[in-house]
Design a protein around this motif. Structure first.
Motif, PDB file in Angstrom:
ATOM      1  N   LEU A   1       0.834  -1.198   0.000  1.00 33.56           N
ATOM      2  CA  LEU A   1       0.000   0.000   0.000  1.00 33.56           C
ATOM      3  C   LEU A   1       0.869   1.248   0.000  1.00 33.56           C
ATOM      4  O   LEU A   1       1.887   1.302   0.693  1.00 33.56           O
TER       5      LEU A   1
ATOM      6  N   VAL B   1      -0.252   6.625   3.086  1.00 35.42           N
ATOM      7  CA  VAL B   1      -1.549   7.295   3.156  1.00 35.42           C
ATOM      8  C   VAL B   1      -1.362   8.684   3.752  1.00 35.42           C
ATOM      9  O   VAL B   1      -0.897   8.830   4.883  1.00 35.42           O
TER      10      VAL B   1
ATOM     11  N   ASN C   1      -6.632  12.791   4.698  1.00 36.58           N
ATOM     12  CA  ASN C   1      -7.859  12.896   3.885  1.00 36.58           C
ATOM     13  C   ASN C   1      -7.751  12.136   2.568  1.00 36.58           C
ATOM     14  O   ASN C   1      -8.399  12.492   1.586  1.00 36.58           O
TER      15      ASN C   1
ATOM     16  N   SER D   1      -7.432   8.129   0.521  1.00 42.11           N
ATOM     17  CA  SER D   1      -7.540   6.668   0.512  1.00 42.11           C
ATOM     18  C   SER D   1      -7.324   6.200  -0.923  1.00 42.11           C
ATOM     19  O   SER D   1      -7.162   7.013  -1.843  1.00 42.11           O
ATOM     20  N   PHE D   2      -7.324   4.855  -1.139  1.00 41.05           N
ATOM     21  CA  PHE D   2      -7.022   4.312  -2.460  1.00 41.05           C
ATOM     22  C   PHE D   2      -8.009   3.207  -2.826  1.00 41.05           C
ATOM     23  O   PHE D   2      -8.494   2.478  -1.960  1.00 41.05           O
ATOM     24  N   ASN D   3      -8.267   3.090  -4.119  1.00 43.43           N
ATOM     25  CA  ASN D   3      -9.034   1.975  -4.661  1.00 43.43           C
ATOM     26  C   ASN D   3      -8.030   0.961  -5.195  1.00 43.43           C
ATOM     27  O   ASN D   3      -7.438   1.143  -6.255  1.00 43.43           O
ATOM     28  N   THR D   4      -7.819  -0.144  -4.450  1.00 49.53           N
ATOM     29  CA  THR D   4      -6.802  -1.135  -4.799  1.00 49.53           C
ATOM     30  C   THR D   4      -7.437  -2.404  -5.366  1.00 49.53           C
ATOM     31  O   THR D   4      -6.926  -3.503  -5.174  1.00 49.53           O
TER      32      THR D   4
ATOM     33  N   CYS E   1     -10.084  11.151  -2.413  1.00 49.28           N
ATOM     34  CA  CYS E   1     -10.031  12.134  -1.328  1.00 49.28           C
ATOM     35  C   CYS E   1     -11.359  12.140  -0.564  1.00 49.28           C
ATOM     36  O   CYS E   1     -12.414  11.806  -1.115  1.00 49.28           O
ATOM     37  N   ASP E   2     -11.291  12.522   0.708  1.00 44.77           N
ATOM     38  CA  ASP E   2     -12.507  12.619   1.519  1.00 44.77           C
ATOM     39  C   ASP E   2     -13.426  13.698   0.959  1.00 44.77           C
ATOM     40  O   ASP E   2     -13.024  14.557   0.176  1.00 44.77           O
TER      41      ASP E   2
END
Length: 300
Positions: free
Chosen positions: A95, A98, A101, A103-106, A120-121
């Motif tokens: 990963l 991070v 604010n 996150s990732f689409n993995t 992003c949030d």
């Protein structure tokens, strides 16, 4: 003499045959090993030009791959290479770091060649690359999540806003609007900076008050008072006779004997007046008194 020549000829042929066999044996080399997607030659093997019988060559995992098992050594035997025992697998980048604010689409994984999306949030937007890709050196693609901002609100004519800062409004901030005295606010009195960087409503407007006037005119002519007289001298038939007049034309202020109303449309409504014959007995010296009044009404 003939024997000597025969012996020498045989020795010469034998020597030439041995030389041929030696040269042919020396020229028996393995072909240069070929690389494949996940396995390549080492730098030392790449510098070699000849691969004679019995020579060893070392293989290694290709770019983006790591050794799973095996030594990677192959040997030239009978003009062929032995089967390599090396197995390689894709590198796992893991990963990414991070940031706040973010996150990732993995869903596509984290192995070599994989591409992931930066998320992003709410209220934040990506600055930089929206994607990261796993290379041999690790993840490539720099990005941060920054707070969403909207353009500075403009002032509306004949009104003012609550925004006095020189900075741009950020996500969630609300701007209030009010109108100057005598003007009415049309639309919402507040707008908010949304997560898309736009305001959630159009700017309001301040419009002036519209006043309409309706005018009614009254023409009042008091009924003349008849002079005192002896009723005994007036014939009864004349006293009891009633004269009824009705005027339908436009009213002139000089007309007496009734109350006429002039409306704003310029038309006159005329009342019907009944008078006895005694009403016509008016002294010529008397003066009619007219009263003109105007009533104004204001509607907003």
């Amino acid at each position: 003499m003939e024997v000597f020549l025969d012996t020498c000829g045989r020795r010469t042929v034998k020597a030439l045959l041995l030389l041929y066999l030696f040269v042919a044996k020396a020229a028996a080399n393995c072909p240069k090993p070929q690389a494949r997607g996940d396995i390549v030659l080492t730098n030392d093997a790449l510098l070699m030009n000849d691969f004679p019988e019995g020579v060893d060559v070392t293989l290694q995992c290709g770019n983006g791959y790591v050794k799973d098992s095996g030594s990677g050594v192959i040997t030239c035997v009978d003009d062929n290479w032995t089967e390599p025992d090396l197995t390689c697998k894709k590198k796992d980048c893991g990963l990414p770091n991070v940031l706040p604010n973010m996150s990732f689409n993995t869903s596509s994984g984290t192995l070599f060649g994989a591409i992931i999306k930066v998320i992003c949030d709410k209220g934040f937007q990506v600055s930089g690359s929206s994607y990261k890709q796993c290379y041999a050196s690790g993840w490539v693609g720099k990005s941060t999540c920054e707070l969403v901002t909207c353009e500075k609100p403009v002032e509306v004519p004949n009104g003012k806003s609550s925004w006095v800062s020189q900075d741009e409004p950020t996500y969630g901030e609300i701007i209030q609007y009010i109108c100057n005295v005598g003007f009415t606010l049309i639309g919402k009195n507040s707008i908010m900076c949304s997560e898309t960087g736009d305001y959630d409503a159009p700017l309001p407007t301040c419009e002036g008050t519209t006043t309409k006037y309706t005018t009614a005119m009254y023409l009042i002519t008091p009924k003349p008072t008849p002079p005192a007289q002896d009723s005994s001298t007036t014939p009864r038939a004349l006293r009891d006779k009633t004269v009824t007049t009705k005027t339908t034309a436009a009213v002139s202020p000089s007309v007496g004997g009734g109350r006429d109303i002039l409306t704003a449309g310029g038309r006159a409504t005329t009342s019907v007046t009944s008078m006895t014959s005694s009403s016509f007995q008016v002294q010529h010296g008397d003066t009619e008194r007219n009263a003109l009044g105007a009533i104004y009404t204001s509607t907003q």
